[in-house]
Design a protein around this motif. Structure first.
Motif, short mmCIF file in Angstrom:
data_model
loop_
_atom_site.label_atom_id
_atom_site.label_comp_id
_atom_site.label_asym_id
_atom_site.label_seq_id
_atom_site.Cartn_x
_atom_site.Cartn_y
_atom_site.Cartn_z
N THR B 12 0.84 -1.19 0.00
CA THR B 12 0.00 0.00 0.00
C THR B 12 0.88 1.25 0.00
OG1 THR B 12 -1.66 -1.17 1.28
CG2 THR B 12 -1.86 1.21 1.20
N GLU B 16 0.46 0.91 -5.27
CA GLU B 16 0.22 -0.03 -6.37
C GLU B 16 -0.21 0.74 -7.61
OE1 GLU B 16 -0.20 -3.88 -6.91
OE2 GLU B 16 1.67 -3.07 -6.13
N ARG B 20 -5.55 -0.71 -10.92
CA ARG B 20 -6.15 -0.64 -9.60
C ARG B 20 -6.12 0.76 -9.01
NH1 ARG B 20 -3.24 -5.28 -9.72
NH2 ARG B 20 -1.50 -4.31 -8.66
N ASP B 21 -5.44 1.69 -9.67
CA ASP B 21 -5.30 3.03 -9.10
C ASP B 21 -6.64 3.68 -8.78
OD1 ASP B 21 -2.26 4.49 -10.48
OD2 ASP B 21 -2.71 3.53 -8.56
N MET B 23 -9.55 2.33 -8.01
CA MET B 23 -10.18 1.81 -6.81
C MET B 23 -9.41 2.22 -5.57
SD MET B 23 -11.81 -1.90 -7.45
CE MET B 23 -10.28 -2.78 -7.67
N ALA B 24 -8.08 2.28 -5.70
CA ALA B 24 -7.25 2.53 -4.52
C ALA B 24 -7.48 3.92 -3.93
CB ALA B 24 -5.78 2.34 -4.86
N VAL B 34 -10.93 -0.18 1.20
CA VAL B 34 -10.74 -0.61 -0.19
C VAL B 34 -9.27 -0.54 -0.60
CG1 VAL B 34 -11.42 -0.23 -2.59
CG2 VAL B 34 -13.10 0.06 -0.77
N ASP B 35 -8.54 0.43 -0.05
CA ASP B 35 -7.11 0.49 -0.35
C ASP B 35 -6.42 -0.82 0.07
OD1 ASP B 35 -7.27 3.00 -1.38
OD2 ASP B 35 -6.45 4.02 0.38
N VAL B 38 -7.41 -3.73 -2.20
CA VAL B 38 -6.63 -3.68 -3.45
C VAL B 38 -5.19 -4.13 -3.18
CG1 VAL B 38 -5.71 -2.13 -5.21
CG2 VAL B 38 -8.10 -1.92 -4.48
N VAL B 41 -4.97 -7.88 -2.96
CA VAL B 41 -4.94 -8.49 -4.29
C VAL B 41 -3.54 -8.37 -4.89
CG1 VAL B 41 -5.82 -8.30 -6.66
CG2 VAL B 41 -7.40 -8.08 -4.72
N GLY B 42 -2.94 -7.20 -4.74
CA GLY B 42 -1.59 -6.99 -5.26
C GLY B 42 -0.56 -7.88 -4.59
N ALA B 129 -15.40 -2.95 -3.79
CA ALA B 129 -14.40 -2.88 -4.87
C ALA B 129 -15.00 -2.33 -6.16
CB ALA B 129 -13.80 -4.25 -5.11
#
Lengths: 210, 210
Positions: B12, B16, B20-21, B23-24, B34-35, B38, B41-42, B129
């Motif tokens: 984080t 990332e 995904r930016d 959503m982040a 949500v950060d 994400v 997932v990363g 998400a």
């Protein structure tokens, strides 16, 4: 008292006969009312409908990964049981690493707990019926899970790839062989083991509220 | 802080990039960070081992159909999590009609509760998400069970012959179609649905104590 309890009680009072007489004279082994256990078997033999149950759980989302569950009524032999005036409440949540606040166990852990409980009940009830006294019985159940699919990253399956259960038992009057046979019998007749080890048809509907 | 949390936090902080930016930049929808979702997932994309969990439940028999369960530590990415200093305790029991004393829900009910909780978490996390706000989400899950096999009276299977789930959802910013698509996606990626709807290998060992 539900109709089903009444049915069992009636049969107990009527005095079940046949091969079950010997077991029916013993009550209270392992904390199990063996007379009622035998009467339950008799009631189901007399009326297969007495074996029919529909269980139910509800949940209400609170925030993030936290949900509150309630378990109360169930259907038995076509009627709604009133045996539980107050619902059981359960909080489900995720640990921080899974973005929760640790307010309760998570959903997959409950599946493992369910197997431990089911094995516990099955072992104790059947031991009681067989005249086996149990002094101690513990279980530990593990499940391996790969999070890829839940996270939308592919993966072969979303749930457990394997579940391992270990039991520890102490009995003052049963041989190792008898206890191992009982363990196998419990596996063969365990509702939760069957639910986990075999496929259950699951249907899911969604109602969108205005 | 576990190694895994540290890994997620590092990612984080590193920021990332890629698809995904967008959503982040959104945090806290539906109570979900949500950060961090994400970032999780990363982290899994960077190291598949981060997705590996082994969960665990224990039970200790008390009397009759009553068992006490504990849920505490789990394995994550090869290390034991210390996120829970105190275990969750759960009492399992049977209702009187099943020879228990109603001290807690029974084992098969916990399977239904697990599905309700799993659907709840999956719906909320994935809604977050996708930018879908949820105001209300409830589930009711039922399972039909025939007791013949548990009682040693034959029968096709010991567990549920069918499970039915219904969800009720209210969202201020999603269409009915979006919510129905999400419901389907949650079913396809739900760990507990997979565990129930598909077969899991279950091994069971017994240790006989002196």
């Amino acid at each position: 008292m539900t109709p089903a309890v009444a049915a069992f009680t009636t049969i107990t009072q009527a005095g079940e006969s046949g091969g079950r007489d010997q077991m029916a004279t013993v009550t209270g082994r392992n904390g199990v009312d063996v007379d009622r256990l035998v009467a339950t078997v008799g009631a189901v033999q007399s009326d297969p409908n007495v074996a029919q149950f529909t269980f139910r759980a509800r949940s209400s989302w609170e925030t993030g990964g936290r949900n509150r569950g309630t378990l109360q009524e169930f259907e038995h032999a076509g009627a709604t049981s009133t045996e539980r005036p107050v619902p059981f409440e359960l909080v489900g949540d995720e640990p921080p690493v899974l973005l929760g606040t640790n307010a309760g166990p998570n959903a997959v852990e409950l599946c493992l707990q369910a197997l431990a409980f089911c094995y516990g009940v099955g072992f104790i009830y059947n031991a009681a019926a067989k005249g086996i006294e149990i002094e101690e019985l513990r279980y530990e159940v593990e499940g391996d899970l790969d999070l890829h699919r839940f996270l939308g990253l592919g993966g072969s399956r979303a749930g457990f790839s394997a579940i391992r259960a270990t039991g520890w038992v102490r009995s003052p009057n049963a041989t190792q062989e008898q206890l191992e046979e009982l363990c196998q019998y419990v596996q063969d007749t365990s509702p939760v083991r069957d639910i986990l080890a075999n496929a259950v048809p699951v249907s899911t509907d969604l109602v969108v509220l205005d």
